[in-house]
Design a protein around this motif. Structure first.
Motif: not given
Length: 85
Positions: A22-24, A46-48, A52-53
């Motif tokens: 989704a975020p892409g 978070n560490s993503q 967007q992700r």
């Protein structure tokens, strides 16, 4: 009598797939909009990798995926569309 642990309504694998796909095609503002339209606030940082992700994961982390009642969680109403014209 031992009661079974509550099951998650949406599996971690499904949530991970949405986070990856989704975020892409969405901007940060669009991600905020689709979640905030359903009255969700983002969770902690978070560490993503990728803005967007990471933002999408913040919202996923803020959802209680184990609920004691039979109706679907509000998160099930999140709709992700492709890029807007």
């Amino acid at each position: 009598m031992i009661s079974a642990a509550p099951q998650e309504l949406v599996s971690p694998a499904t949530r991970r797939a949405f986070r990856e796909l989704a975020p892409g095609s969405l901007t940060l503002a669009e991600i905020d909009g689709i979640w905030q339209d359903q009255r969700f606030a983002p969770g902690p940082e978070n560490s993503q990798s990728g803005a967007q992700r990471s933002r999408y994961q913040q919202y996923l982390d803020a959802v209680d995926w184990v609920q004691p009642h039979p109706r679907p969680p509000r998160a099930a109403r999140i709709r992700v569309h492709g890029p807007r014209d």
